[in-house]
Scaffold this active site. Structure first.
Site, PDB file in Angstrom:
ATOM      1  CD  GLU A 119     -19.322  22.177 -19.880  1.00  0.00           C
ATOM      2  OE1 GLU A 119     -20.231  22.029 -20.706  1.00  0.00           O
ATOM      3  OE2 GLU A 119     -18.147  22.390 -20.217  1.00  0.00           O
ATOM      4  CG  ASN A 149      -4.270  -4.668  13.166  1.00  0.00           C
ATOM      5  OD1 ASN A 149      -3.692  -4.620  12.080  1.00  0.00           O
ATOM      6  ND2 ASN A 149      -4.677  -5.809  13.711  1.00  0.00           N
ATOM      7  CG  ASN A 185     -16.810  25.671 -24.816  1.00  0.00           C
ATOM      8  OD1 ASN A 185     -17.877  26.145 -25.197  1.00  0.00           O
ATOM      9  ND2 ASN A 185     -16.016  24.969 -25.602  1.00  0.00           N
ATOM     10  CE  LYS A 234      -4.156   3.102   5.052  1.00  0.00           C
ATOM     11  NZ  LYS A 234      -5.170   2.059   5.074  1.00  0.00           N
ATOM     12  CD  GLN A 243      -3.006  -2.306   2.400  1.00  0.00           C
ATOM     13  OE1 GLN A 243      -2.273  -2.529   3.354  1.00  0.00           O
ATOM     14  NE2 GLN A 243      -2.802  -2.847   1.216  1.00  0.00           N
ATOM     15  CB  THR A 279     -41.193  26.393  -8.557  1.00  0.00           C
ATOM     16  OG1 THR A 279     -42.363  26.867  -9.236  1.00  0.00           O
ATOM     17  CG2 THR A 279     -40.921  27.271  -7.340  1.00  0.00           C
ATOM     18  CG  HIS A 280     -42.518  22.830 -11.121  1.00  0.00           C
ATOM     19  ND1 HIS A 280     -42.678  21.519 -10.745  1.00  0.00           N
ATOM     20  CD2 HIS A 280     -43.190  23.584 -10.212  1.00  0.00           C
ATOM     21  CE1 HIS A 280     -43.445  21.470  -9.659  1.00  0.00           C
ATOM     22  NE2 HIS A 280     -43.759  22.713  -9.304  1.00  0.00           N
ATOM     23  CE1 TYR A 329      -6.307  -3.235   9.115  1.00  0.00           C
ATOM     24  CE2 TYR A 329      -5.510  -5.462   8.729  1.00  0.00           C
ATOM     25  CZ  TYR A 329      -5.567  -4.129   8.364  1.00  0.00           C
ATOM     26  OH  TYR A 329      -4.898  -3.696   7.251  1.00  0.00           O
ATOM     27  CE  LYS A 344     -19.367  26.312 -27.955  1.00  0.00           C
ATOM     28  NZ  LYS A 344     -19.542  24.862 -27.911  1.00  0.00           N
ATOM     29  CB  SER A 386     -14.713  25.751 -29.511  1.00  0.00           C
ATOM     30  OG  SER A 386     -14.793  24.966 -30.684  1.00  0.00           O
ATOM     31  CB  SER A 436      -0.928   0.002   1.227  1.00  0.00           C
ATOM     32  OG  SER A 436      -0.165  -0.138   2.426  1.00  0.00           O
TER      33      SER A 436
HETATM   34  N1  ARG Z   1      -1.220  -1.199   5.498  1.00  0.00           N
HETATM   35  C1  ARG Z   1      -2.141  -1.709   6.428  1.00  0.00           C
HETATM   36  C2  ARG Z   1      -3.496  -0.986   6.288  1.00  0.00           C
HETATM   37  O1  ARG Z   1      -3.508   0.021   5.650  1.00  0.00           O
HETATM   38  C3  ARG Z   1      -1.641  -1.525   7.813  1.00  0.00           C
HETATM   39  C4  ARG Z   1      -2.219  -2.456   8.804  1.00  0.00           C
HETATM   40  C5  ARG Z   1      -1.694  -3.827   8.583  1.00  0.00           C
HETATM   41  N2  ARG Z   1      -2.119  -4.707   9.595  1.00  0.00           N
HETATM   42  C6  ARG Z   1      -2.039  -6.064   9.457  1.00  0.00           C
HETATM   43  N3  ARG Z   1      -2.500  -6.767  10.416  1.00  0.00           N
HETATM   44  N4  ARG Z   1      -1.574  -6.602   8.371  1.00  0.00           N
HETATM   45  O2  ARG Z   1      -4.518  -1.422   6.764  1.00  0.00           O
END
Ligand code: ARG
Length: 467
Positions: free
Chosen positions: A293, A113, A288, A328, A325, A158-159, A320, A286, A280, A26
């Site tokens: 948007e 964790n 834009n 994030k 993971q 309205t509408h 956990y 134009k 454009s 990660s």
């Molecule tokens: N990279 C892990 C996460 O974002 C960290 C926690 C890992 N814990 C484990 N028991 N493998 O959740």
């Protein structure tokens, strides 16, 4: 890297499949947690020292070493190695290179964790504060334009049909009020983000004599979470943020949509500055509204991030699991998207040039003061509102046949529909009189809108009104 060489590797003989490493890592995204990871580790080390779990010398060595790692992280000098999985192991590995074996004591009475949940909450708390300030900035820009246009009549719809005259300032303040509630929602969510999981350890707490209240205090958390299993498993704080962000994104998309419509030459209520218009490649005339948007479109992504993470969390058992993971990326992407949209929207609002003549044009011919006529009948002649509504409908039909506004009808023509009309009725039929008459709290009369703006400033923007 061979599994046996990893921080958790002593029970393994063989290395992981390449694909295992790839799916597990990660670091590509959680490197953003560097500051929070190191800050939380320093608070943890200091607490370990204070509690006599490690010596104060060891705690000091760890804290000082972590300062150096932080410096490298900040300046982009930390090396990232996918085999080291995540930011937590990267920081610890680098610390070991700097201070040697004593680095291994940092992880006493802690697990990744509770560590990751702590880092993530700290990061999100900062993001909520930044976004709240950005929304406040957008509201400041909206209020500045609204203040210039409390007497600029426009058709209230309205509408999507012409309903009653309002003014442009009133319309813009409606968005400012929505955005203010968005900030309140974020701040409410912040209370639940701001609780400390640190010391939950893997899931069951720890036998070491830690002080969770001390680490919570050191990190600015309101309190430690009361259940260590909840501490490592809960992500409702993240869901709540995503939901608040999605609501805000939807609000932004409504304003963006209106700005796209307003800037069309067919409507012409606003002109975007050159800075927020694009050309454009084929049609030279134009201008834009691409930024508006894109703000409109990007709210769709944020809704998607909320749905995606709700789906990850659904049915996940205590406590956990690596599924977590996946918390994030949707949060990081949501924060990045919102910060970008808010900057673009604030710039567009600040720079846009309203065109009051174009707004007035759409009040000519939609019979926007028909309600005022019905209200006049109720007030001055004592007919019931339902009957007044019927009479007014006939008057509107007559004006439509003649191709004029109801204010241009002759008194005698109106009296043919209902004999109780007299000259005074014409005083309520102009756009101006209609708009200024709506003085009820929150109404569109310029004086009511000015009061709304003053209250908004005092209660939310806190800049005060020069009196
Ligand atoms: N990279 C892990 C996460 O974002 C960290 C926690 C890992 N814990 C484990 N028991 N493998 O959740």
């Amino acid at each position: 890297m061979n599994n046996a060489k990893k921080q958790w590797g002593s029970r393994f003989e063989a290395g992981p499949a390449a694909i295992m490493e790839k799916i597990n890592t990660s670091i590509d995204f959680d490197r953003r947690l560097g500051l929070e990871d190191i800050t939380a580790s320093q608070a943890h080390a200091q607490m370990l020292g204070q509690q006599g779990i490690i010596t104060t010398d060891e705690a000091e060595t760890i804290v000082a070493g972590l300062d150096e790692v932080l410096n490298e992280w900040r300046t982009g000098r930390l090396n990232y190695i996918p085999a080291l999985e995540d930011i937590h192991t990267h920081v610890e590995a680098r610390l070991r290179e700097k201070i040697g074996q004593v680095a291994g004591k940092l992880h006493t009475a802690r697990s990744r964790n509770d560590q990751v949940a702590t880092d993530f909450r700290l990061w999100l708390r900062g993001a909520i504060d930044r976004i709240s300030e950005d929304i406040r900035g957008l509201c400041t820009a909206l209020v500045a334009v609204a203040e210039q246009h409390t007497e600029t009549p426009m058709a209230g719809l309205t509408h999507m049909q012409v309903a009653q005259p309002v003014n442009f300032g009133h319309h813009l303040m409606a968005y400012a009020q929505m955005f203010r509630r968005d900030v309140e929602r974020l701040q409410d969510c912040r209370k639940r983000v701001n609780e400390s999981p640190l010391g939950s350890a893997a899931l069951a707490g720890t036998a070491f004599p830690i002080d969770r209240f001390a680490t919570a205090r050191a990190l600015g958390f309101a309190r430690p979470l009361a259940n260590s299993m909840d501490g490592v498993a809960a992500r409702d704080f993240a869901l709540e943020f995503l939901a608040a962000a999605a609501i805000h994104g939807v609000h932004l998309s409504r304003l963006a949509e209106e700005m796209v419509l307003w800037s069309s030459a067919i409507i012409g209520y606003i002109r975007f500055s050159d800075a927020f218009s694009t050309g454009s490649s084929i049609m030279p005339q134009k201008r834009n509204p691409d930024a508006a948007e894109l703000v409109r479109a990007k709210s769709g992504r944020i809704i998607g991030y909320l749905m995606g993470f709700l789906s990850v969390l659904k049915s996940l058992p205590m406590t956990y699991a690596k599924d977590l993971q996946e918390d994030k990326e949707p949060i990081f992407a949501t924060v990045d998207t919102l910060e970008l949209c808010l900057a673009a929207m604030t710039g567009m609002v600040r720079d846009m040039q309203p065109n009051p003549e174009a707004m007035l044009k759409h009040l000519q011919g939609g019979f926007p003061t028909a309600t005022d006529l019905a209200d006049w009948l109720v007030r001055e002649t004592n007919v019931a509102f339902r009957e007044a509504h019927q009479i007014t409908g006939k008057i509107v039909r007559m004006a439509e046949h003649k191709g004029c506004d109801i204010s241009e009808l002759k008194l005698a023509e109106m009296q043919k529909v209902a004999p109780m009309f007299d000259e005074r009725v014409f005083a309520v039929l102009s756009v101006e009189s209609s708009m200024t008459s709506r003085v009820s709290y929150g109404g569109t009369a310029p004086e009511a809108v000015r009061r709304q703006i003053a209250d908004f400033r005092a209660e939310f923007l806190q800049t005060g009104e020069p009196s």
